[in-house]
Design a protein around this motif. Sequence first.
Motif, short mmCIF file in Angstrom:
data_model
loop_
_atom_site.label_atom_id
_atom_site.label_comp_id
_atom_site.label_asym_id
_atom_site.label_seq_id
_atom_site.Cartn_x
_atom_site.Cartn_y
_atom_site.Cartn_z
N THR A 94 0.78 -1.13 0.04
CA THR A 94 -0.06 -0.07 0.10
C THR A 94 0.86 1.40 0.00
OG1 THR A 94 0.02 0.44 2.32
CG2 THR A 94 -1.57 -1.46 1.52
N THR A 95 0.26 2.44 0.06
CA THR A 95 0.96 3.77 0.15
C THR A 95 1.65 3.83 1.47
OG1 THR A 95 -1.04 4.77 1.03
CG2 THR A 95 -0.44 5.07 -1.43
N SER A 97 -4.31 3.28 -1.52
CA SER A 97 -4.29 3.23 -0.01
C SER A 97 -4.41 1.96 0.90
CB SER A 97 -5.20 4.13 0.42
OG SER A 97 -6.60 3.69 0.19
#
Length: 282
Positions: free
Chosen positions: A12-13, A20
Amino acid sequence: MAVTRADLHAHTTASDGVDSPAAVARLTAEAGLAAVAITDHDTMAGVEEAVREGKRLGLLVLPGIELSASEDGIDIHVLGYGMDAGDPLWRERLLRQGSARTRRNERMVEQLQALGIDMTLEEAVEAARAAGAAPASLGRPHLASVLVAKGAAASIRDAFDRYLGEGAPGYAALPRIAPEEAIEWILEAGGVPVLAHPGLYGRDDIVKRLAGGGRLAGIETSHPSHDERQEQRYAAIAARFGLIQTGGSDYHGRRGEELRHSEIGARTADAAPLLERLAAQR
């Protein structure tokens, strides 16, 4: 929902992924899977958000990580599942990993500048922010984005091939712990250690040593980088040493038209053996 098929390797980020943590949970649900493991590089910062979204969706989200280690100059990654994110020693160790990553980023920017590329670390940090990532999760994909934006590379893949991949002139090795140490860190934090994508290392002697060391719990046999022959070979090694087999997409998302590794759910595994192992350690 009974847990069966799961993607046990997704980013993910919180590290170098594009989506996200909540978005990765939604993508997993849309793919019809029962569970996903959030395994960002050297951080568990994305787990809480993904767990919240998973509860809303009726999706099991497993807390995970992909710890960076090395041997003989080769990057070795160890996946961990079920660690206690609040454990003080575990948190201190992850901070140490983050500091090493920062030093590496600085060195790579200096090497790119020495090649005549006009870029700064601050520009890479802004690229990370623009992608929804925290500056602490800055990595090579964000440096690659700057290279593309400046016209120094035609694409993210081209940036890795020409500048940022292992052996390329802008590459710098990350100061890393030994794989055995990564395994012990995960165990001491209450987690289950699994060797990630062994086919990428080109060193089956290392794979067999770790598998037979009595501390590793599993091998990621199903991965986008593995062909059928490799999957069978690592499945045989896992069976020989009584290890569980896992699998996952290694999802990082798309940067423009480029997809890193594969889509969520492209590679999966039965999550039951991993969940049983986690339950046995509780």
